[in-house]
Design a protein around this motif. Structure first.
Motif, PDB file in Angstrom:
ATOM      1  N   PRO A 299       6.836  -3.300  -2.336  1.00  0.00           N
ATOM      2  CA  PRO A 299       5.425  -3.536  -2.675  1.00  0.00           C
ATOM      3  C   PRO A 299       4.534  -2.314  -2.478  1.00  0.00           C
ATOM      4  O   PRO A 299       3.524  -2.154  -3.169  1.00  0.00           O
ATOM      5  N   TYR A 300       4.901  -1.441  -1.522  1.00  0.00           N
ATOM      6  CA  TYR A 300       4.092  -0.248  -1.293  1.00  0.00           C
ATOM      7  C   TYR A 300       4.170   0.702  -2.488  1.00  0.00           C
ATOM      8  O   TYR A 300       3.184   1.334  -2.859  1.00  0.00           O
ATOM      9  N   ARG A 301       5.372   0.805  -3.076  1.00  0.00           N
ATOM     10  CA  ARG A 301       5.498   1.610  -4.286  1.00  0.00           C
ATOM     11  C   ARG A 301       4.781   0.921  -5.451  1.00  0.00           C
ATOM     12  O   ARG A 301       4.022   1.541  -6.192  1.00  0.00           O
ATOM     13  N   ALA A 302       5.069  -0.378  -5.601  1.00  0.00           N
ATOM     14  CA  ALA A 302       4.615  -1.111  -6.789  1.00  0.00           C
ATOM     15  C   ALA A 302       3.098  -1.124  -6.913  1.00  0.00           C
ATOM     16  O   ALA A 302       2.556  -1.050  -8.018  1.00  0.00           O
ATOM     17  N   GLN A 303       2.401  -1.203  -5.780  1.00  0.00           N
ATOM     18  CA  GLN A 303       0.949  -1.304  -5.813  1.00  0.00           C
ATOM     19  C   GLN A 303       0.329  -0.119  -6.553  1.00  0.00           C
ATOM     20  O   GLN A 303      -0.536  -0.292  -7.420  1.00  0.00           O
ATOM     21  N   PHE A 304       0.794   1.085  -6.235  1.00  0.00           N
ATOM     22  CA  PHE A 304       0.210   2.279  -6.834  1.00  0.00           C
ATOM     23  C   PHE A 304       0.913   2.644  -8.138  1.00  0.00           C
ATOM     24  O   PHE A 304       0.277   3.084  -9.090  1.00  0.00           O
TER      25      PHE A 304
ATOM     26  N   ALA B 187       9.117   5.939   1.719  1.00  0.00           N
ATOM     27  CA  ALA B 187       9.808   4.758   1.191  1.00  0.00           C
ATOM     28  C   ALA B 187      11.270   5.058   0.920  1.00  0.00           C
ATOM     29  O   ALA B 187      12.161   4.253   1.237  1.00  0.00           O
ATOM     30  N   THR B 188      11.540   6.227   0.356  1.00  0.00           N
ATOM     31  CA  THR B 188      12.921   6.612   0.060  1.00  0.00           C
ATOM     32  C   THR B 188      13.730   6.752   1.340  1.00  0.00           C
ATOM     33  O   THR B 188      14.901   6.341   1.407  1.00  0.00           O
ATOM     34  N   ALA B 189      13.133   7.328   2.368  1.00  0.00           N
ATOM     35  CA  ALA B 189      13.833   7.499   3.648  1.00  0.00           C
ATOM     36  C   ALA B 189      14.220   6.147   4.247  1.00  0.00           C
ATOM     37  O   ALA B 189      15.343   5.960   4.736  1.00  0.00           O
ATOM     38  N   ILE B 190      13.302   5.185   4.193  1.00  0.00           N
ATOM     39  CA  ILE B 190      13.603   3.851   4.736  1.00  0.00           C
ATOM     40  C   ILE B 190      14.701   3.180   3.933  1.00  0.00           C
ATOM     41  O   ILE B 190      15.636   2.588   4.496  1.00  0.00           O
TER      42      ILE B 190
ATOM     43  N   CYS C  24      16.104  -3.182   3.535  1.00  0.00           N
ATOM     44  CA  CYS C  24      14.644  -3.213   3.613  1.00  0.00           C
ATOM     45  C   CYS C  24      13.967  -2.822   2.299  1.00  0.00           C
ATOM     46  O   CYS C  24      12.748  -2.600   2.272  1.00  0.00           O
ATOM     47  N   LYS C  25      14.742  -2.734   1.242  1.00  0.00           N
ATOM     48  CA  LYS C  25      14.152  -2.339  -0.032  1.00  0.00           C
ATOM     49  C   LYS C  25      13.050  -3.299  -0.471  1.00  0.00           C
ATOM     50  O   LYS C  25      12.028  -2.887  -1.013  1.00  0.00           O
ATOM     51  N   GLU C  26      13.292  -4.601  -0.267  1.00  0.00           N
ATOM     52  CA  GLU C  26      12.280  -5.576  -0.670  1.00  0.00           C
ATOM     53  C   GLU C  26      11.003  -5.443   0.144  1.00  0.00           C
ATOM     54  O   GLU C  26       9.901  -5.678  -0.360  1.00  0.00           O
TER      55      GLU C  26
ATOM     56  N   MET D  70       5.798   3.622   9.583  1.00  0.00           N
ATOM     57  CA  MET D  70       4.383   3.770   9.888  1.00  0.00           C
ATOM     58  C   MET D  70       3.730   4.857   9.016  1.00  0.00           C
ATOM     59  O   MET D  70       2.554   4.740   8.629  1.00  0.00           O
ATOM     60  N   LEU D  71       4.517   5.904   8.640  1.00  0.00           N
ATOM     61  CA  LEU D  71       3.988   6.882   7.694  1.00  0.00           C
ATOM     62  C   LEU D  71       3.697   6.218   6.352  1.00  0.00           C
ATOM     63  O   LEU D  71       2.673   6.478   5.717  1.00  0.00           O
ATOM     64  N   LEU D  72       4.608   5.359   5.920  1.00  0.00           N
ATOM     65  CA  LEU D  72       4.428   4.641   4.663  1.00  0.00           C
ATOM     66  C   LEU D  72       3.138   3.834   4.690  1.00  0.00           C
ATOM     67  O   LEU D  72       2.337   3.869   3.736  1.00  0.00           O
ATOM     68  N   ARG D  73       2.923   3.109   5.776  1.00  0.00           N
ATOM     69  CA  ARG D  73       1.730   2.277   5.873  1.00  0.00           C
ATOM     70  C   ARG D  73       0.464   3.126   5.943  1.00  0.00           C
ATOM     71  O   ARG D  73      -0.584   2.779   5.362  1.00  0.00           O
ATOM     72  N   ALA D  74       0.535   4.260   6.634  1.00  0.00           N
ATOM     73  CA  ALA D  74      -0.638   5.133   6.750  1.00  0.00           C
ATOM     74  C   ALA D  74      -0.995   5.754   5.392  1.00  0.00           C
ATOM     75  O   ALA D  74      -2.171   5.787   4.996  1.00  0.00           O
ATOM     76  N   TYR D  75       0.014   6.250   4.679  1.00  0.00           N
ATOM     77  CA  TYR D  75      -0.244   6.817   3.344  1.00  0.00           C
ATOM     78  C   TYR D  75      -0.847   5.753   2.418  1.00  0.00           C
ATOM     79  O   TYR D  75      -1.760   6.039   1.629  1.00  0.00           O
TER      80      TYR D  75
END
Length: 495
Positions: free
Chosen positions: A144-149, A128-131, A138-140, A85-90
């Protein structure tokens, strides 16, 4: 025989950030985002932020999401869900129009140290790294959250690099590392930028990063290979500048290991084989030198003239004169007027005492570079060999007289020309050198320069004014002509 014929072109291979990422660990990815209540509450806030119709509502929802996830993390017994949820919020913070990469912690939603700053890219990368660490499957889902930015920022770095905006390229490349610290592509951009800025130590570190981070991922094969080759080139260049000792040996060892690894993944690459031959020659491994240029001996058509000349020099430097002569001969079939190759080939043939082949080679060297005093010395060496092999007294005397004639001619060469550069760059060909006035009075000359193609035909000419040069003095000249087919030069005798 130690003249350097091999020139490395160091550059960067850029892979766009828009290319598909490599696949991650296999298996079902399941992240509990519904409990405990803090995680579920954050999810509801994130959903509300995404669905908000008014822009000013979004920050409030995202602040609440961050607050419930970070106020007291020790009470949340679902770390994977919390990080998700932190990933999604950031990500939603960063997706906002005119979003800032760095914000006050209080404005983001943190209750601890609210006056401090929070880098949102670093926060996203950390989550993302923690997950990925807790749930490799769950890497896949995370990628996308990393790739977008990451993709947007890295492409800015590449565009800036292409536009020669080096400071901007370095800024965006370093910025992209904040969201994808394990991706080799930003380091590849940095290696290119640092080379352009002549920050060689930094460029080497960046290349090492590219190699290490690329691993066995086929997506990064090209940048990894280019970094291996470039790093080897730099190490070899440094080794040649070092005096004998541990540092020189270490540079040679590094270059050799990189080139051997390169050729393992890209067998048959002529440039890498050529460089490896130079590395093993510097290491003193004569057996390895023979093995490397064996392919050039057996299949010379696969290699360029310069590559054959480099291998020939390596062979001669390690005492393989017979092989060196074959390599020079095959190279001169492709570029018959290459002055440095003619000079080195003549020296090899002198060592082999092969006067029959040496005579036309020295004659052509003198034709190409008539005011180079070493040409007359080699001609004297040719007649010396003939004199030693001659049993007829009259012919022996004639040969010895010729030796004396050419030695005298060498000492009386005036002006004496030393060519310091002759090379092709794009469609242009450059010739540079020094002219020494060995006479007793000031003098001027006109050099009638001709550029030649692979067949020896003239493709460009230039009259180069030289002087006046004081007696005992010297001057330099530099000529650059547009001549796409030029591979060599010659000039008429200066008198």
């Amino acid at each position: 025989m130690k003249a350097r014929m091999w020139t490395a072109a160091v550059g960067a291979v850029v892979i766009s950030a828009g290319m598909p990422m490599a696949s991650g660990a296999q298996g079902a990815c399941e992240i509990n985002d519904s409990s405990p209540f803090q995680v579920n509450g954050a999810k509801q806030y994130v959903i509300a932020a995404a669905a908000a119709k008014r822009a000013d509502e979004v920050p409030k929802h995202l602040q609440n999401a961050i607050r419930v996830l970070t106020d007291d993390p020790s009470k949340i017994k679902n770390e994977a869900g919390r990080q998700w949820m932190l990933l999604r919020a950031y990500a939603q913070w960063l997706q906002r129009e005119n979003a800032s990469l760095v914000m006050k912690r209080g404005d983001v939603g943190f209750t601890q140290n609210p006056a401090g700053t929070q880098n949102l890219l670093l926060g996203l990368d950390s989550a993302a790294t923690a997950i990925e660490s807790m749930l490799p499957q769950c890497k896949e889902k995370v990628r996308p959250y990393r790739a977008q930015f990451f993709g947007e920022i890295l492409n800015k770095a590449i565009a800036a690099m292409s536009a020669e905006q080096n400071d901007s390229a370095a800024y965006f490349a370093n910025l992209s590392l904040q969201v994808a610290g394990t991706d080799p592509r930003p380091w590849n951009v940095l290696s290119s930028v640092y080379q352009k800025q002549n920050k060689i130590d930094s460029a080497m570190i960046a290349m090492e990063k590219v190699i290490a981070l690329s691993g066995s991922d086929t997506l990064y094969a090209r940048v990894k290979q280019q970094s291996r080759y470039n790093l080897a080139v730099i190490s070899l260049t440094r080794a040649e500048a070092e005096a004998a000792g541990e540092k020189k040996d270490a540079e040679i060892k590094t270059a050799r290991a990189l080139l051997e690894a390169y050729l393992k993944d890209t067998p048959g690459d002529a440039n890498a084989a050529q460089a490896l031959g130079r590395a093993v020659r510097l290491s003193g491994d004569t057996a390895a030198v023979s093995a490397i240029f064996a392919d050039m001996l057996n299949a010379p058509d696969k290699f360029s003239a310069d590559q054959l000349f480099e291998a020939a020099s390596n062979a001669a430097a390690t005492g393989h004169d017979a092989d060196a002569s074959k390599l020079f001969e095959n190279g001169l079939k492709k570029n018959p007027y290459h002055r440095l190759a003619l000079l080195n080939y003549a020296n090899v043939l002198f060592t082999l005492k092969d006067t029959e082949r040496m005579a036309p080679v020295v004659s052509r060297l003198v034709e190409v570079d008539p005011n180079y005093d070493r040409g007359s010395r080699l001609m004297a060496g040719l007649w010396q060999l003939k004199a030693r092999a001659e049993s007829d007294a009259a012919k022996k005397k004639t040969a010895n007289d010729s030796v004396l004639f050419y030695l005298d001619k060498q000492t009386k060469t005036n002006p004496r020309v030393d060519i310091t550069l002759a090379q092709k760059s794009g469609n242009a060909y450059s010739v540079q050198g020094t002219v020494n006035n060995e006479g007793s009075a000031s003098a001027s000359w006109t050099m009638k320069l001709e550029l030649l193609n692979v067949a020896g035909a003239v493709v460009a000419t230039k009259d180069v004014a030289i002087g006046p040069v004081d007696a005992g003095g010297n001057t330099t000249f530099s000529v650059k002509l547009d001549a796409p087919k030029a591979v060599a030069y010659r000039y008429a005798p200066l008198k």
